[in-house]
Motif scaffolding. Structure first.
Motif, short mmCIF file in Angstrom:
data_model
loop_
_atom_site.label_atom_id
_atom_site.label_comp_id
_atom_site.label_asym_id
_atom_site.label_seq_id
_atom_site.Cartn_x
_atom_site.Cartn_y
_atom_site.Cartn_z
N GLY A 1 1.07 -5.50 5.06
CA GLY A 1 1.34 -5.84 7.05
C GLY A 1 1.97 -4.15 7.63
O GLY A 1 1.61 -3.72 8.81
N LEU A 2 2.19 -3.46 6.66
CA LEU A 2 2.61 -2.09 7.57
C LEU A 2 1.44 -1.24 7.19
O LEU A 2 0.99 -0.12 8.38
N SER A 3 0.47 -1.39 6.81
CA SER A 3 -1.16 -1.08 6.51
C SER A 3 -1.45 -1.45 8.57
O SER A 3 -2.12 -0.26 8.55
N GLY A 4 -1.40 -2.48 8.84
CA GLY A 4 -2.06 -3.22 10.17
C GLY A 4 -0.90 -1.95 11.14
O GLY A 4 -1.55 -1.87 12.19
N HIS A 5 0.35 -2.17 11.22
CA HIS A 5 0.85 -1.08 11.89
C HIS A 5 0.46 0.31 11.69
O HIS A 5 0.84 1.02 12.88
N ARG A 6 -0.09 1.03 10.70
CA ARG A 6 -0.22 2.37 11.11
C ARG A 6 -1.58 2.15 11.64
O ARG A 6 -1.58 3.21 12.41
N VAL A 7 -2.59 1.38 11.07
CA VAL A 7 -4.00 1.39 12.08
C VAL A 7 -3.32 1.31 13.82
O VAL A 7 -4.52 2.31 13.91
N THR A 8 -2.84 0.14 14.46
CA THR A 8 -2.33 0.72 15.48
C THR A 8 -2.08 1.41 16.01
O THR A 8 -1.80 2.56 17.01
#
Length: 550
Positions: free
Chosen positions: A221-228
């Motif tokens: 989930g943090l990975s997807g947030h970082r991509v955002t």
């Protein structure tokens, strides 16, 4: 360089796509500049001017699409690398032997999993932009000789517009970063669970697997947030560049129509100036990011190398033991090692036989070897010589994980998990009974396999830890000075209520204790001194005996 070494795996997998997008980005920028320069030659020809205006729009559109795709591809690959390093470090710690885990610097581990990898992730947008800026600078430098006051004024105006766009986007980015930091703190909490509760994790395959799954889910989930966040950086950069492009187009396509006396050389100078200021700023601002990211990558790779050099505990899965009748420590011998590798304190040889349902007390002074013996007994330490036998069978690498699953533990330095990882459906009636016995119902309770409150005193936390251990319903319980943190009232309950209850259930209890007032509640009283084990009292023996090799 460490940064490239850290990122090269996934970058090499997509090197052709990245190279193609980088080339298209450079070509689209060059096409914008070339279109503007060519248009200045035909300002009097409206038909030609229109053709160049269309080409100019196409060039900008290509730039926007390619830049967006390039940033997404780079960010996704970098965040995938970061996610794999995070989960890899987590799993490596989980798989390393306890003695080796205790040698790892906790602060270094936390820094690499959280701060250092965050620095690497944050460095990606400015570094990608800086690499593209090199191409733009090269294309624009040839025009710098024609700088003028007009160019200076245009620089100022475009810089102001770019700054306004940057600050407008920065607010949103800061909010997203704040949310990301919250998620990273949650990651640290899970890492704390792993490090502080490493013994409890190793004593239950289910707990360890579920904790790892929870960590992996949060990391994903943090990975997807970082991509955002990376895409917000990309949007801010693209909007700034588009603003410069539109202002430049305004001068070329509109100003000559409104002001026929506009001088061509000023247009050329302004064009080169506008193209140069952004790339130069990007390159300069990226240098600190690159230095920080490179240093962080070096720390991460160094820690990974040292962890991989430690002894692994990747044992095969085996069928669970249905129970046991006899547990024997047969000539166990263990020697502690200093950091230099030299031999240290020796524990053993140890010989001991424990029958199912017995209550065993272990006493001894500080440094006598009690904790080491318990770790040998539970399989957390592997003996240098001798064997642990369960119903005659030797416990080795093929069945060690199943053997550890026989135990529920509350160590002296026990880590209290707020969530009951690895535990199946809770027997609520039994849980309510335990909360009543230990009088903790007014302080906390269990909802959705979680304690509702763990912010309690040390003694109260130990009571919750005891409840969690008893809810596992294991055949062997190990309590390491549990009563030491309790007042006399709850100490009495432990020895006079909890232990008899477990004995009645046919459960084996092994407890480190110094409460001589309650030694009568034990079937066997053991004593450790200078690494050697003595049997002080055994209810099945007519007189005290020594069961150790001198």
């Amino acid at each position: 360089m460490p940064l490239f070494q850290l990122l090269r795996h996934h970058m090499m997998e997509n090197r052709r796509g990245l190279a193609l997008l980088a080339l298209l980005a450079g070509l689209s920028n060059t096409l914008v500049l070339a279109t503007i320069n060519a248009a200045t030659e035909v300002v009097g020809d409206r038909e030609e001017l229109l053709r160049f205006a269309v080409l100019f729009g196409i060039a900008i559109l290509v730039f926007v699409i390619v830049q967006h795709r390039l940033m997404y591809l780079v960010s996704s690959n970098v965040e995938r690398t970061i996610r794999e390093y995070r989960t890899g470090l987590f799993e490596t710690i989980r798989g390393v032997g306890l003695a080796q885990v205790e040698s790892v610097s906790r602060s270094e581990l936390f820094a690499c999993i959280s701060r250092e990898l965050r620095i690497v992730g944050n460095s990606v947008p400015p570094l990608v932009v800086a690499m593209q800026a090199v191409v733009l600078v090269f294309c624009s430098l040839i025009y710098m000789a024609w700088l003028s006051m007009t160019a200076f004024l245009l620089w100022v105006s475009c810089t102001v517009v770019g700054m306004m766009i940057h600050f407008a986007c920065a607010k949103t980015i800061q909010l997203q970063l704040a949310e990301a930091y919250v998620k990273e703190n949650e990651l640290v909490t899970h890492v704390n669970d792993l490090i502080d509760g490493i013994k409890e994790v190793k004593m239950s395959q289910a707990r360890g697997a579920e904790l790892a799954e929870a960590f992996g889910s949060l990391a994903h989930g943090l990975s997807g947030h970082r991509v955002t966040i990376m895409m917000l950086y990309s949007r801010a950069f693209v909007l700034s560049q588009v603003t410069f492009f539109l202002l430049t187009g305004l001068m070329v396509f509109i100003v000559p129509v409104l002001s026929p006396t506009f001088i061509k050389v000023v247009v050329m100078t302004t064009t080169s100036s506008l193209f140069l200021i952004g790339p130069v700023s990007s390159i300069i601002s990226a240098l600190p990011n690159f230095a920080n990211a490179n240093a962080s990558a070096k720390s991460i790779l160094s820690l990974k190398t040292r962890l991989l050099a430690l002894e692994s505990e990747r044992f095969p899965q085996s069928a669970p033991f249905g129970g046991f009748e006899t547990l024997r420590l047969d000539h166990l011998f263990y020697q502690h090692r200093h950091a230099s590798g030299e031999g240290g304190f020796v524990v053993g040889p140890i010989n001991l036989t424990v029958q199912r349902g017995q209550v065993v007390f272990l006493t001894g002074g500080n440094g006598s070897g009690k904790t080491t013996m318990i770790r040998l007994l539970t399989g957390l330490y592997r003996p240098d010589r001798g064997a642990v036998r369960l119903d005659g069978g030797v416990i080795d690498a093929s069945n060690l994980l199943a053997y550890r699953d026989l135990f529920a533990t509350v160590f002296a330095d026990n880590h209290l998990f707020k969530e009951l990882y690895g535990m199946g459906p809770i027997d609520q009636d039994y849980a309510d009974r335990l909360f009543d016995i230990l009088e903790m119902g007014h302080k906390s309770r269990i909802e959705d396999r979680r304690f509702t409150n763990v912010n309690l005193s040390g003694g109260q936390r130990k009571r919750l830890a005891l409840i969690a251990a008893l809810l596992e319903r294991k055949p062997i319980y190990v309590f390491d000075e549990w009563a030491a943190d309790q007042d006399p009232y709850f100490r009495e309950k432990f020895y006079r209520t909890i232990l008899p209850m477990l004995r009645a259930e046919g459960v084996t209890v092994i407890a480190i204790t110094h409460d001589d007032k309650y030694f009568d509640t034990a079937d066997i009283h053991l004593h450790m001194e200078d690494g050697r084990l003595q049997i002080v009292r055994d209810a099945a023996m007519p007189m005290p005996a020594l069961d150790s090799v001198r």
